[in-house]
Design an enzyme around this catalytic site. Sequence first.
Site, PDB file in Angstrom:
ATOM      1  N   ILE A   1       0.834  -1.220   0.000  1.00  0.00           N
ATOM      2  CA  ILE A   1       0.000   0.000   0.000  1.00  0.00           C
ATOM      3  C   ILE A   1       0.859   1.258   0.000  1.00  0.00           C
TER       4      ILE A   1
ATOM      5  N   THR B   1       3.728   0.999   7.618  1.00  0.00           N
ATOM      6  CA  THR B   1       2.493   0.531   6.968  1.00  0.00           C
ATOM      7  C   THR B   1       1.266   1.289   7.467  1.00  0.00           C
TER       8      THR B   1
ATOM      9  N   THR C   1      -9.270   0.421  15.312  1.00  0.00           N
ATOM     10  CA  THR C   1      -9.357  -0.403  16.510  1.00  0.00           C
ATOM     11  C   THR C   1      -9.811   0.400  17.728  1.00  0.00           C
ATOM     12  N   ASP C   2     -10.383  -0.297  18.701  1.00  0.00           N
ATOM     13  CA  ASP C   2     -10.750   0.357  19.971  1.00  0.00           C
ATOM     14  C   ASP C   2      -9.506   0.728  20.785  1.00  0.00           C
ATOM     15  N   GLU C   3      -8.329   0.167  20.404  1.00  0.00           N
ATOM     16  CA  GLU C   3      -7.127   0.395  21.209  1.00  0.00           C
ATOM     17  C   GLU C   3      -6.667   1.853  21.166  1.00  0.00           C
TER      18      GLU C   3
ATOM     19  N   TYR D   1       1.600   0.074  18.373  1.00  0.00           N
ATOM     20  CA  TYR D   1       0.529  -0.330  17.445  1.00  0.00           C
ATOM     21  C   TYR D   1      -0.639   0.657  17.502  1.00  0.00           C
TER      22      TYR D   1
ATOM     23  N   ALA E   1      -0.812   3.614  18.734  1.00  0.00           N
ATOM     24  CA  ALA E   1      -0.429   4.979  18.364  1.00  0.00           C
ATOM     25  C   ALA E   1      -0.390   5.128  16.841  1.00  0.00           C
TER      26      ALA E   1
ATOM     27  N   LYS F   1      -2.159   3.359  14.696  1.00  0.00           N
ATOM     28  CA  LYS F   1      -3.543   3.337  14.199  1.00  0.00           C
ATOM     29  C   LYS F   1      -4.211   4.683  14.474  1.00  0.00           C
TER      30      LYS F   1
ATOM     31  N   ASN G   1     -11.792  -6.617  19.801  1.00  0.00           N
ATOM     32  CA  ASN G   1     -11.037  -7.818  19.398  1.00  0.00           C
ATOM     33  C   ASN G   1     -11.905  -8.787  18.614  1.00  0.00           C
ATOM     34  N   ASN G   2     -11.460  -9.083  17.385  1.00  0.00           N
ATOM     35  CA  ASN G   2     -12.167 -10.056  16.540  1.00  0.00           C
ATOM     36  C   ASN G   2     -11.633 -11.457  16.779  1.00  0.00           C
TER      37      ASN G   2
ATOM     38  N   ARG H   1     -11.040  -8.023  27.449  1.00  0.00           N
ATOM     39  CA  ARG H   1     -11.245  -7.649  26.062  1.00  0.00           C
ATOM     40  C   ARG H   1     -12.724  -7.867  25.731  1.00  0.00           C
TER      41      ARG H   1
ATOM     42  N   ARG I   1       2.917  -8.488  29.457  1.00  0.00           N
ATOM     43  CA  ARG I   1       3.311  -7.630  28.327  1.00  0.00           C
ATOM     44  C   ARG I   1       3.615  -6.229  28.873  1.00  0.00           C
TER      45      ARG I   1
ATOM     46  N   HIS J   1       0.762  -3.307  29.287  1.00  0.00           N
ATOM     47  CA  HIS J   1      -0.430  -4.090  28.929  1.00  0.00           C
ATOM     48  C   HIS J   1      -1.722  -3.354  29.300  1.00  0.00           C
TER      49      HIS J   1
HETATM   50  P1  NAD Z   1      -3.671  -9.227   9.933  1.00  0.00           P
HETATM   51  O1  NAD Z   1      -2.369  -8.922  10.568  1.00  0.00           O
HETATM   52  O2  NAD Z   1      -4.248 -10.598  10.064  1.00  0.00           O
HETATM   53  O3  NAD Z   1      -3.622  -8.908   8.379  1.00  0.00           O
HETATM   54  C1  NAD Z   1      -2.992  -7.761   7.861  1.00  0.00           C
HETATM   55  C2  NAD Z   1      -2.862  -7.940   6.353  1.00  0.00           C
HETATM   56  O4  NAD Z   1      -2.276  -6.745   5.817  1.00  0.00           O
HETATM   57  C3  NAD Z   1      -1.945  -9.098   5.960  1.00  0.00           C
HETATM   58  O5  NAD Z   1      -2.537  -9.844   4.919  1.00  0.00           O
HETATM   59  C4  NAD Z   1      -0.668  -8.408   5.466  1.00  0.00           C
HETATM   60  O6  NAD Z   1       0.023  -9.153   4.486  1.00  0.00           O
HETATM   61  C5  NAD Z   1      -1.230  -7.116   4.917  1.00  0.00           C
HETATM   62  N1  NAD Z   1      -0.235  -6.034   4.902  1.00  0.00           N
HETATM   63  C6  NAD Z   1       0.583  -5.655   5.913  1.00  0.00           C
HETATM   64  N2  NAD Z   1       1.374  -4.647   5.511  1.00  0.00           N
HETATM   65  C7  NAD Z   1       1.023  -4.356   4.240  1.00  0.00           C
HETATM   66  C8  NAD Z   1       1.443  -3.391   3.285  1.00  0.00           C
HETATM   67  N3  NAD Z   1       2.413  -2.499   3.568  1.00  0.00           N
HETATM   68  N4  NAD Z   1       0.868  -3.373   2.059  1.00  0.00           N
HETATM   69  C9  NAD Z   1      -0.107  -4.275   1.758  1.00  0.00           C
HETATM   70  N5  NAD Z   1      -0.552  -5.205   2.611  1.00  0.00           N
HETATM   71  C10 NAD Z   1       0.002  -5.240   3.836  1.00  0.00           C
HETATM   72  O7  NAD Z   1      -4.689  -8.113  10.514  1.00  0.00           O
HETATM   73  P2  NAD Z   1      -6.221  -8.260  10.916  1.00  0.00           P
HETATM   74  O8  NAD Z   1      -6.314  -8.830  12.276  1.00  0.00           O
HETATM   75  O9  NAD Z   1      -6.965  -8.886   9.787  1.00  0.00           O
HETATM   76  O10 NAD Z   1      -6.622  -6.714  11.020  1.00  0.00           O
HETATM   77  C11 NAD Z   1      -7.130  -6.014   9.887  1.00  0.00           C
HETATM   78  C12 NAD Z   1      -7.389  -4.573  10.282  1.00  0.00           C
HETATM   79  O11 NAD Z   1      -8.308  -4.533  11.378  1.00  0.00           O
HETATM   80  C13 NAD Z   1      -6.128  -3.857  10.776  1.00  0.00           C
HETATM   81  O12 NAD Z   1      -6.149  -2.545  10.271  1.00  0.00           O
HETATM   82  C14 NAD Z   1      -6.262  -3.845  12.289  1.00  0.00           C
HETATM   83  O13 NAD Z   1      -5.637  -2.714  12.847  1.00  0.00           O
HETATM   84  C15 NAD Z   1      -7.778  -3.783  12.453  1.00  0.00           C
HETATM   85  N6  NAD Z   1      -8.276  -4.398  13.699  1.00  0.00           N
HETATM   86  C16 NAD Z   1      -8.061  -5.713  13.971  1.00  0.00           C
HETATM   87  C17 NAD Z   1      -8.594  -6.283  15.128  1.00  0.00           C
HETATM   88  C18 NAD Z   1      -8.424  -7.735  15.447  1.00  0.00           C
HETATM   89  O14 NAD Z   1      -8.935  -8.188  16.485  1.00  0.00           O
HETATM   90  N7  NAD Z   1      -7.777  -8.525  14.628  1.00  0.00           N
HETATM   91  C19 NAD Z   1      -9.329  -5.488  16.013  1.00  0.00           C
HETATM   92  C20 NAD Z   1      -9.505  -4.127  15.710  1.00  0.00           C
HETATM   93  C21 NAD Z   1      -9.005  -3.606  14.529  1.00  0.00           C
HETATM   94  P1  TYD Z   2      -4.097 -10.255  21.419  1.00  0.00           P
HETATM   95  O1  TYD Z   2      -4.853 -11.363  20.778  1.00  0.00           O
HETATM   96  O2  TYD Z   2      -2.653 -10.093  21.124  1.00  0.00           O
HETATM   97  O3  TYD Z   2      -4.913  -8.906  21.091  1.00  0.00           O
HETATM   98  P2  TYD Z   2      -4.726  -7.401  21.725  1.00  0.00           P
HETATM   99  O4  TYD Z   2      -3.454  -7.327  22.451  1.00  0.00           O
HETATM  100  O5  TYD Z   2      -4.723  -6.566  20.478  1.00  0.00           O
HETATM  101  O6  TYD Z   2      -5.936  -7.182  22.580  1.00  0.00           O
HETATM  102  O7  TYD Z   2      -4.249 -10.397  23.004  1.00  0.00           O
HETATM  103  C1  TYD Z   2      -5.525 -10.435  23.625  1.00  0.00           C
HETATM  104  C2  TYD Z   2      -5.301 -10.448  25.118  1.00  0.00           C
HETATM  105  O8  TYD Z   2      -4.688 -11.700  25.465  1.00  0.00           O
HETATM  106  C3  TYD Z   2      -4.348  -9.382  25.617  1.00  0.00           C
HETATM  107  O9  TYD Z   2      -4.791  -8.935  26.886  1.00  0.00           O
HETATM  108  C4  TYD Z   2      -3.013 -10.088  25.746  1.00  0.00           C
HETATM  109  C5  TYD Z   2      -3.411 -11.505  26.110  1.00  0.00           C
HETATM  110  N1  TYD Z   2      -2.530 -12.595  25.642  1.00  0.00           N
HETATM  111  C6  TYD Z   2      -2.104 -13.571  26.536  1.00  0.00           C
HETATM  112  O10 TYD Z   2      -2.433 -13.544  27.746  1.00  0.00           O
HETATM  113  N2  TYD Z   2      -1.307 -14.563  26.057  1.00  0.00           N
HETATM  114  C7  TYD Z   2      -0.907 -14.627  24.742  1.00  0.00           C
HETATM  115  O11 TYD Z   2      -0.143 -15.562  24.379  1.00  0.00           O
HETATM  116  C8  TYD Z   2      -1.370 -13.628  23.850  1.00  0.00           C
HETATM  117  C9  TYD Z   2      -0.964 -13.652  22.400  1.00  0.00           C
HETATM  118  C10 TYD Z   2      -2.191 -12.624  24.329  1.00  0.00           C
END
Ligand code: NAD
Ligand code: TYD
Length: 371
Positions: A61, A101, A133-135, A159, A161, A163, A188-189, A223, A304, A307
Site C-alpha cells: 500500500i 504501513t 481499533t478500539d485500542e 501499534y 499509536a 492506528k 477484538n475479533n 477484552r 506484556r 499491557h
Molecule cells: P492481519 O495482521 O491478520 O492482516 C494484515 C494484512 O495486511 C496481511 O494480509 C498483510 O500481508 C497485509 N499487509 C501488511 N502490511 C502491508 C502493506 N504495507 N501493504 C499491503 N498489505 C500489507 O490483521 P487483521 O487482524 O486482519 O486486522 C485487519 C485490520 O483490522 C487492521 O487494520 C487492524 O488494525 C484492524 N483491527 C483488527 C482487530 C483484530 O482483532 N484482529 C481489532 C480491531 C481492529
Molecule cells: P491479542 O490477541 O494479542 O490482542 P490485543 O493485544 O490486540 O488485545 O491479546 C488479547 C489479550 O490476550 C491481551 O490482553 C493479551 C493476552 N494474551 C495472553 O495472555 N497470552 C498470549 O499468548 C497472547 C498472544 C495474548
Amino acid sequence: MRSLLVTGGAGFIGSNFVHYWLKHYPGDRVVVLDALTYAGNLASLDPIRGRPEFRFVHGDIRDGSLVERLLREERTNTIVHFAAESHVDRSIHGPGAFIETNVLGTYTLLEAARRVWLEERVVAQHRFHHVSTDEVYGSLNPEDPPFVETTPYAPNSPYSASKAASDHLVRAYHHTYGLEVTTSNCSNNYGPYHFPEKLIPLMIVNILDGRPLPVYGDGRNVRDWLYVGDHCRGIDLILKHGEPGQVYNIGGRCELQNIELVRALCRIADEEFAGNPELRRRFASCPAARGIGCETLIRFVKDRPGHDRRYAIDCTKIERELGFKPLVTLEQGLRATFAWYVANEQWWRLIMDGSYRQWIRQQYGQSEGVA
Ligand code: NAD
Ligand code: TYD
C-alpha cells in the site's frame, strides 16, 4: 455495482470480509491488494481464487503509483482498508514497520484516492472505509463506561499509536479535501483464518498439540470479543448506510477476562474430545485425548509491557443509526472457531512449520513485504 479495492485482504479480517462480500454481492468486483507479509496468507483466499470477479494483486500500500494504477484500471469506487501491522507484541519489539504501513501506508492510499477520485474524477461516487481499533482510546478501569466515538484518544502501544495517527489522517482528508471517508473502530475479533499468534487461535492450536497456554500477567485483562462475521456485517452496513465523515464503534457487547476466555476454550476442547474418538486419535498430544482436562496446560507468564487492562466498546451509535447487532454469541463463536481449526489443520500447520513461506517465496521471489 461496486468495484472494491480491499487492502490487506489476505489477512485475518480482510479475507473473511472478501468471502462475506462475494457471498452476498456476487456481481461486484473485488480486488485484493496485499504485500503478503508474515500475516498474509493466500490460502485464506483459496475458496474464491479463480473466480472472474476476483483479482489478487501482490503489492504494497506504500506503492502510490501501483495504487493509483489499480484505482484507474479497475474504476474502483470503494476502498476498504484493512492492511496493517496488527500485533501489539510485535509493535513493542519493532515499532518501525507499524509506522511504515499503518501511518505512511494509509497516507499513500489517501493521496492516491484524492488524486484519482477528487482530481481526475474517474468515478462518479466513491467511499474510503478505514478499519481501525478500539485500542486508540487507551485502557479502561473496571468502573469506567465503555468507549464511545467521542472518547478522547489515548493510545498506549506503538501499534495503537500508529492506528490513531492513521485515523487522524483519514479524518483530515474528509475535513480538508472532502474525501468521502468512514471509519470503524472495533473490538477484538476472532474466527476462521486468524493468525496463530493472537490469543484465541494460539490457545486453540496449543490445546490441540498439548503445548502450554501462556496467559500474560494475572490473566485479568479484559477484552470485548466480536465474531469476525458480525464485524463484516457491520462494515457492510456502514458502506451502504453510513454517513461520510462519521466514525462508528463496532463491538460484541461481550467483555471477558483473558483467563475466563482461556478456560472456556479448554472446556470446549474437553467436551469435544470426550465425544469424538477421531479427534483423540488425530490430536494424541492433547491432554483431553487421555481424559485429562486442558486447563492443566495453563501457565501464567511475564506480563506484556504497558499491557492495557480493559477495552470495551459501546456500539449504541451503529445499533441505533444503522441497525447493527452482534448476532453470534461467544459460546457459538468459540465453538465454530474451534471446529474451524480442527477442520483446517493444514492451514495452520503450514504456517507453523514455515513451509507456507517457502511456497510464497517460490511464487513471488524475495519481493518486498515477504518475510
Ligand atoms: P492481519 O495482521 O491478520 O492482516 C494484515 C494484512 O495486511 C496481511 O494480509 C498483510 O500481508 C497485509 N499487509 C501488511 N502490511 C502491508 C502493506 N504495507 N501493504 C499491503 N498489505 C500489507 O490483521 P487483521 O487482524 O486482519 O486486522 C485487519 C485490520 O483490522 C487492521 O487494520 C487492524 O488494525 C484492524 N483491527 C483488527 C482487530 C483484530 O482483532 N484482529 C481489532 C480491531 C481492529
Ligand atoms: P491479542 O490477541 O494479542 O490482542 P490485543 O493485544 O490486540 O488485545 O491479546 C488479547 C489479550 O490476550 C491481551 O490482553 C493479551 C493476552 N494474551 C495472553 O495472555 N497470552 C498470549 O499468548 C497472547 C498472544 C495474548
